[in-house]
Scaffold this motif. Structure first.
Motif, PDB file in Angstrom:
ATOM      1  N   VAL A 260       0.863  -1.183   0.000  1.00 21.74           N
ATOM      2  CA  VAL A 260       0.000   0.000   0.000  1.00 21.74           C
ATOM      3  C   VAL A 260       0.897   1.229   0.000  1.00 21.74           C
ATOM      4  O   VAL A 260       1.546   1.537   0.996  1.00 21.74           O
ATOM      5  CB  VAL A 260      -0.947   0.011   1.221  1.00 21.74           C
ATOM      6  N   GLU A 261       0.934   1.921  -1.141  1.00 26.04           N
ATOM      7  CA  GLU A 261       1.726   3.150  -1.256  1.00 26.04           C
ATOM      8  C   GLU A 261       0.838   4.334  -0.903  1.00 26.04           C
ATOM      9  O   GLU A 261      -0.227   4.525  -1.496  1.00 26.04           O
ATOM     10  CB  GLU A 261       2.258   3.317  -2.677  1.00 26.04           C
ATOM     11  N   THR A 262       1.257   5.122   0.067  1.00 33.57           N
ATOM     12  CA  THR A 262       0.401   6.181   0.574  1.00 33.57           C
ATOM     13  C   THR A 262       0.893   7.562   0.177  1.00 33.57           C
ATOM     14  O   THR A 262       1.979   7.725  -0.376  1.00 33.57           O
ATOM     15  CB  THR A 262       0.292   6.116   2.107  1.00 33.57           C
ATOM     16  N   VAL A 263       0.078   8.557   0.498  1.00 33.56           N
ATOM     17  CA  VAL A 263       0.323   9.941   0.096  1.00 33.56           C
ATOM     18  C   VAL A 263       1.170  10.649   1.127  1.00 33.56           C
ATOM     19  O   VAL A 263       0.868  10.583   2.320  1.00 33.56           O
ATOM     20  CB  VAL A 263      -1.017  10.688  -0.044  1.00 33.56           C
ATOM     21  N   GLY A 264       2.215  11.331   0.694  1.00 32.18           N
ATOM     22  CA  GLY A 264       2.945  12.259   1.544  1.00 32.18           C
ATOM     23  C   GLY A 264       3.514  11.645   2.800  1.00 32.18           C
ATOM     24  O   GLY A 264       3.643  10.444   2.948  1.00 32.18           O
ATOM     25  N   VAL A 265       3.867  12.504   3.750  1.00 29.29           N
ATOM     26  CA  VAL A 265       4.420  12.059   5.023  1.00 29.29           C
ATOM     27  C   VAL A 265       4.220  13.172   6.042  1.00 29.29           C
ATOM     28  O   VAL A 265       4.362  14.339   5.734  1.00 29.29           O
ATOM     29  CB  VAL A 265       5.914  11.687   4.882  1.00 29.29           C
ATOM     30  N   GLY A 266       3.867  12.818   7.259  1.00 33.87           N
ATOM     31  CA  GLY A 266       3.646  13.824   8.284  1.00 33.87           C
ATOM     32  C   GLY A 266       2.807  13.266   9.412  1.00 33.87           C
ATOM     33  O   GLY A 266       2.564  12.069   9.506  1.00 33.87           O
ATOM     34  N   GLN A 267       2.325  14.139  10.302  1.00 34.41           N
ATOM     35  CA  GLN A 267       1.617  13.693  11.491  1.00 34.41           C
ATOM     36  C   GLN A 267       0.308  12.976  11.176  1.00 34.41           C
ATOM     37  O   GLN A 267      -0.119  12.118  11.918  1.00 34.41           O
ATOM     38  CB  GLN A 267       1.338  14.904  12.393  1.00 34.41           C
ATOM     39  N   SER A 268      -0.376  13.378  10.083  1.00 31.10           N
ATOM     40  CA  SER A 268      -1.690  12.792   9.804  1.00 31.10           C
ATOM     41  C   SER A 268      -1.660  11.779   8.672  1.00 31.10           C
ATOM     42  O   SER A 268      -2.697  11.288   8.261  1.00 31.10           O
ATOM     43  CB  SER A 268      -2.682  13.908   9.443  1.00 31.10           C
ATOM     44  N   GLU A 269      -0.473  11.471   8.158  1.00 26.30           N
ATOM     45  CA  GLU A 269      -0.383  10.610   6.974  1.00 26.30           C
ATOM     46  C   GLU A 269       0.062   9.189   7.290  1.00 26.30           C
ATOM     47  O   GLU A 269       0.770   8.577   6.517  1.00 26.30           O
ATOM     48  CB  GLU A 269       0.581  11.225   5.956  1.00 26.30           C
ATOM     49  N   PHE A 270      -0.327   8.661   8.436  1.00 25.25           N
ATOM     50  CA  PHE A 270       0.067   7.273   8.711  1.00 25.25           C
ATOM     51  C   PHE A 270      -1.115   6.433   9.172  1.00 25.25           C
ATOM     52  O   PHE A 270      -0.960   5.519   9.967  1.00 25.25           O
ATOM     53  CB  PHE A 270       1.215   7.183   9.726  1.00 25.25           C
ATOM     54  N   ALA A 271      -2.311   6.732   8.658  1.00 25.68           N
ATOM     55  CA  ALA A 271      -3.458   5.858   8.943  1.00 25.68           C
ATOM     56  C   ALA A 271      -3.245   4.479   8.341  1.00 25.68           C
ATOM     57  O   ALA A 271      -3.862   3.507   8.783  1.00 25.68           O
ATOM     58  CB  ALA A 271      -4.740   6.474   8.380  1.00 25.68           C
ATOM     59  N   VAL A 272      -2.357   4.402   7.349  1.00 27.46           N
ATOM     60  CA  VAL A 272      -2.064   3.111   6.738  1.00 27.46           C
ATOM     61  C   VAL A 272      -1.456   2.147   7.748  1.00 27.46           C
ATOM     62  O   VAL A 272      -1.588   0.929   7.618  1.00 27.46           O
ATOM     63  CB  VAL A 272      -1.126   3.289   5.525  1.00 27.46           C
ATOM     64  N   ALA A 273      -0.810   2.670   8.779  1.00 26.17           N
ATOM     65  CA  ALA A 273      -0.210   1.805   9.791  1.00 26.17           C
ATOM     66  C   ALA A 273      -1.264   0.999  10.540  1.00 26.17           C
ATOM     67  O   ALA A 273      -0.946  -0.029  11.138  1.00 26.17           O
ATOM     68  CB  ALA A 273       0.611   2.647  10.780  1.00 26.17           C
TER      69      ALA A 273
END
Length: 437
Positions: A260-273
């Motif tokens: 799963v390749e996700t968008v961007g990186v930052g405090q709110s961009e790790f729901a994929v975890a």
């Protein structure tokens, strides 16, 4: 012939199934298929059974021997009740579909479990639809795939069928190039790889470019790989509303590695975890101080940090960034008892370090599986994602509610003009919503 053992509830208003005894030749899945709607009787007969306590059972004194039958299966009440409830829930959903819709579900389901990529693509499109009727059809399909998935896991001794990997990183880190190189290596080793690439939707036009697949020309032509770009449609967390369902469909289609390749990186961009087994952070080697802002946030969720583009003139900067992140990892709280996050250098361009990275990933999977943390993590993720969907659907229900729908534009106008504070406007809308329930 099969037999049920019941216990009377405390208020004596219902019967609670305790034990199901099944003949030698009859298996539980075939029983559920033959008897989708089970009606329980207050009188039940058994061949032979030794009770530890007679007080909680019905008609124990009047139990008489039935026909002799060799018994092989004995199921706990919790497992039996769960299987029967799932079967009844699926039947109730199917009853609400037309004949044409049922044929569609059957065609997609049969094609999916047989490994047809066209059926997988159509199933994901159905799941991503926002139309209410298609949502209902999608839920019926997902329930069938989930039952099939559970049966396959039982045959696999309870082990997960696929390895779910989340991949995130800043723009320019080389995520698509890495997936192309990494995916080709896995398909050469006889793995089936599915890539769910998430593209950000424009906040202005609402559209997405969906161009990740064009960067993976070799992998997209591989018959053992499937690439699916999807728009976020404004969903926070770097994933789509239906990414979790798409993962389940890919696993049902026989893909044993899901990226799963996700968008961007930052405090709110790790729901994929919250939906993968392993979360990988991919970083460029020459980011400098710009990377410092994301160290506390995304890096806390990472199980493996890979410094990409570690080739040519960028080898020295890559080593420096690696040393910085090794130091940063030491300051983080340990999330697993058996695994400590690793930092390594790779080059998707030359292929250097890609094989070693896969070795680290399989080591992580084996350790987590042996310790039981992987299964516990997946169960926790299902609960988290359930509440995420509830929050999202509740917001949609709130906006479309008759008691609120007409008041929203008026109160928004007052907030814009400064007549009302945002907090007071929110309280008025919530009060109107509660009164309208």
């Amino acid at each position: 012939m099969f037999f049920f053992l019941f216990r009377v509830s405390a208020n004596r208003s219902e019967l609670i199934p305790l034990v199901l005894l099944i003949p030698n030749k009859m298996k539980i899945p075939s029983l559920l298929l033959r008897f989708p709607r089970c009606y329980f009787s207050r009188r039940t007969y058994f061949t032979s059974f030794h009770f530890t306590s007679r007080a909680d059972f019905l008609c124990v004194a009047s139990l008489t021997p039935a026909q002799h039958c060799d018994m092989k299966w004995m199921c706990s009440s919790n497992g039996l009740r769960r299987e029967l409830c799932q079967q009844v829930a699926t039947d109730q959903q199917i009853e609400g579909l037309s004949d044409r819709e049922q044929r569609l579900v059957d065609r997609l389901y049969n094609g999916l479990i047989q490994g047809h990529r066209a059926c997988l693509a159509e199933a994901i499109t159905l799941v991503e639809s926002t139309q209410s009727r298609k949502k209902k059809i999608a839920q019926v399909l997902l329930q069938k795939v989930l039952s099939y998935h559970r049966e396959q896991e039982k045959l696999n001794q309870g082990k997960p069928l696929a390895f779910r990997v989340g991949l995130s990183g800043p723009p320019g880190a080389g995520k698509s190039t890495f997936i192309e190189c990494f995916g080709k290596m896995l398909t050469e080793r006889k793995y089936k790889v599915s890539v769910l690439a998430v593209d950000p939707s424009s906040s202005t036009s609402g559209g997405s470019l969906l161009g990740d697949k064009t960067r993976m020309t070799e992998l997209s032509r591989d018959m053992n790989a499937y690439i699916r770009p999807s728009p976020t449609r404004g969903t926070l967390g770097g994933v789509t509303r239906t990414t979790n369902e798409a993962i389940l469909l890919c696993e049902g289609g026989g893909y044993n590695v899901v990226l799963v390749e996700t968008v961007g990186v930052g405090q709110s961009e790790f729901a994929v975890a919250d939906m993968v087994d392993m979360f990988i952070l991919l970083l460029p080697p020459a980011g400098g101080d710009e990377l410092q802002g994301i160290k506390r946030g995304i890096i806390e969720m990472a199980d493996l940090v890979a410094i990409n583009k570690a080739d040519g003139d960028l080898v020295v900067p890559a080593r420096r960034i690696q040393a910085e992140y090794v130091s940063a990892m030491k300051l983080l709280r340990k999330r697993s008892k058996v695994w400590r996050p690793k930092v390594m250098r790779i080059s998707a361009k030359t292929g250097e370090g890609i094989s070693d990275m896969w070795d680290k990933m399989t080591e992580f999977r084996d350790l987590m599986l042996t310790s039981g943390e992987l299964i516990a993590k997946r169960r926790k993720q299902q609960k988290v994602w359930m509440w995420n969907l509830i929050q999202e659907n509740m917001l949609e229900h709130f906006r479309s509610h008759l008691a609120v729908k007409d008041k929203i534009p008026l109160l928004e106008e007052k907030v814009l003009s400064g007549v009302l504070s945002p907090g007071l406007a929110a309280d008025l809308l919530l009060k109107a919503f509660k009164d309208g329930l």
